[in-house]
Design an enzyme around this catalytic site. Structure first.
Site, PDB file in Angstrom:
ATOM      1  N   GLY A 205       0.840  -1.205   0.000  1.00  0.00           N
ATOM      2  CA  GLY A 205       0.000   0.000   0.000  1.00  0.00           C
ATOM      3  C   GLY A 205       0.863   1.238   0.000  1.00  0.00           C
ATOM      4  O   GLY A 205       2.067   1.169  -0.239  1.00  0.00           O
ATOM      5  N   ASN A 206       0.272   2.393   0.246  1.00  0.00           N
ATOM      6  CA  ASN A 206       1.045   3.633   0.361  1.00  0.00           C
ATOM      7  C   ASN A 206       0.315   4.589   1.298  1.00  0.00           C
ATOM      8  O   ASN A 206      -0.778   4.297   1.763  1.00  0.00           O
ATOM      9  CB  ASN A 206       1.302   4.251  -1.020  1.00  0.00           C
ATOM     10  CG  ASN A 206       0.017   4.603  -1.735  1.00  0.00           C
ATOM     11  OD1 ASN A 206      -0.718   5.483  -1.299  1.00  0.00           O
ATOM     12  ND2 ASN A 206      -0.275   3.896  -2.819  1.00  0.00           N
ATOM     13  N   TYR A 207       0.945   5.732   1.571  1.00  0.00           N
ATOM     14  CA  TYR A 207       0.442   6.643   2.610  1.00  0.00           C
ATOM     15  C   TYR A 207      -0.628   7.622   2.132  1.00  0.00           C
ATOM     16  O   TYR A 207      -0.999   8.522   2.873  1.00  0.00           O
ATOM     17  CB  TYR A 207       1.601   7.447   3.200  1.00  0.00           C
ATOM     18  CG  TYR A 207       2.530   6.630   4.064  1.00  0.00           C
ATOM     19  CD1 TYR A 207       2.065   6.015   5.219  1.00  0.00           C
ATOM     20  CD2 TYR A 207       3.873   6.485   3.736  1.00  0.00           C
ATOM     21  CE1 TYR A 207       2.915   5.266   6.021  1.00  0.00           C
ATOM     22  CE2 TYR A 207       4.726   5.744   4.526  1.00  0.00           C
ATOM     23  CZ  TYR A 207       4.242   5.134   5.672  1.00  0.00           C
ATOM     24  OH  TYR A 207       5.079   4.406   6.461  1.00  0.00           O
TER      25      TYR A 207
END
Ligand code: CTP
Length: 396
Positions: A205-207
């Site tokens: 995932g990512n932020y």
């Protein structure tokens, strides 16, 4: 502006003398206006003139005629709180949470969007405390209406002059969405991260928070567009009646939903931070620690949603992409504009403090397929969304 409720906060600055004119413009456009002033503002403009024009009592003190002035209800009554002129002193107090007059109490308890039009002399305007205080206000989600260059009360000519009353009026019209420039149009917005499963308990995932995409969806809906917001895993939820939110998890699900809605859309804004790679094989069982020290997970490319829509796009559709870069920003942004067949690319640089993931502010440069480029200041994400929507409207 028919039926819209505007709370106008006036602080102590010579520009306060222009406020009766602004109140008149709001009233003529059909808005309801209430005025709250700091005691210093009353030295520059008459409360009687403002109450006559607004057709409402002007609130000046925390208690008036032996009764408590309900600042909480003032902030709740309004659809929008405009603080103009906002003196350096009032901006500083707002940034620090001071509450020693009625205007500040109304600001602290306001639940509606707040727009701030500063006015001061150039040297005060250039002081780093003022710059920092404005950044703080933007981090709270407030929108700054930038002052301009011109004649100042000191007799000097420079930056710090409050935006002209007509400019403020147009800005508020846009913020309230009363201009309805996108009425009858439909828009598609992707937002947030995507999660690519590795096994039943792990993902790539990512932020991304989804806040920028939500701000864009709100800005489009405020202009009257019917918006489909395709949101990756995030906590943000749209509440505007013209936004339909579809929650997805993976890049493949986001692609499917985007393609399904694109042909009916006049506008598509791809602000999601889509994973570029996913696990080639998703393990059906939890991957156990094995004897070996390393673990290789084979990844394969996801489909580029923006590029796919760029290939499907007709001349009547506007496609906006983002570019998040850490170096050689302009080259990469222009490459994405061309290769993905977008009409606008909104560049975020990872080198700009206050911009990007998990922030309430952003600093962007917008590249247009016609070759133009506009670099914007650091602003709240809702103000950046207004700039993006303004730019895409020029293309429609
Ligand atoms: N994008 C997309 N689908 C993907 C990857 C990116 O739609 N699978 C879109 C993003 O929503 C954004 C634009 O492409 O509007 C650029 O995303 P960015 O991550 O900056 O660039 P990439 O194309 O992924 O290239 P790179 O990561 O190499 O910079």
């Amino acid at each position: 502006m028919q039926g819209k409720k505007i709370l106008l906060g006036i602080s102590g600055s010579i520009a306060a003398y222009k406020m009766p004119l602004l109140v008149r413009l709001f009233i003529k456009a059909g808005a309801e206006v209430k005025v709250v002033m700091t005691p210093a503002a009353a030295d520059f403009v008459s409360p009687l003139a403002l109450s006559t024009l607004s057709k409402n009592d002007v609130s000046l003190h925390l208690s008036q005629n032996n009764s408590w002035e309900n600042h909480v209800m003032l902030g709740r009554w309004a659809d929008l709180f405009l603080i103009a002129p906002a003196s350096a002193n009032t901006v500083a107090k707002m940034a620090s949470g001071f509450c020693d007059n009625l205007l500040l109490a109304a600001y602290l308890s306001a639940t509606c969007p707040v727009h701030v039009a500063p006015a001061m002399d150039e040297d005060m305007y250039r002081h780093p405390t003022f710059t920092n205080n404005c950044k703080k206000l933007e981090s709270f989600g407030d929108v700054i209406i930038n002052p301009t260059h011109g004649e100042l009360a000191s007799g000097l000519v420079g930056m710090g002059r409050m935006a002209e009353v007509e400019t403020i009026f147009t800005h508020i019209e846009k913020a309230l969405g009363t201009a309805q420039r996108l009425k009858g149009k439909s828009a598609l917005v992707t937002a947030g991260p995507t999660y690519e499963n590795i096994d039943p308990v792990r993902f790539i995932g990512n932020y991304s928070s989804g806040k920028m995409g939500l701000a864009i969806a709100n800005a489009l809906a405020n202009e009257g567009a019917q918006v489909t917001l395709i949101m990756g895993p995030s906590n943000v939820t749209a509440s505007h009646p013209l936004i339909e939110q579809i929650n997805v998890r993976s890049a493949a699900q986001m692609l499917e939903a985007s393609v399904a809605h694109f042909s009916q859309s006049n506008i598509a804004v791809m602000s999601a931070a889509v994973a570029d790679y996913k696990a080639k094989n998703i393990a059906q069982e939890k991957i156990k620690k094995s004897g070996s020290e390393g673990l290789n997970i084979e990844l394969e490319k996801t489909t580029d949603i923006l590029k796919t829509l760029g290939q499907l796009k007709t001349d009547k559709q506007i496609l906006v992409g983002f570019a998040l870069e850490s170096h050689d920003e302009e080259n990469y942004a222009l490459k994405k504009l061309k290769e993905k067949n977008a009409d606008l690319i909104v560049l975020n640089s990872l080198n700009d403090p206050g911009a990007g993931f998990m922030q309430d502010t952003n600093k962007v440069t917008i590249y247009n397929k016609n070759g133009s480029k506009i670099a914007f200041e650091l602003k709240s994400k809702s103000a950046v969304a207004l700039d993006i929507v303004d730019q895409l409207i020029t293309l429609l």
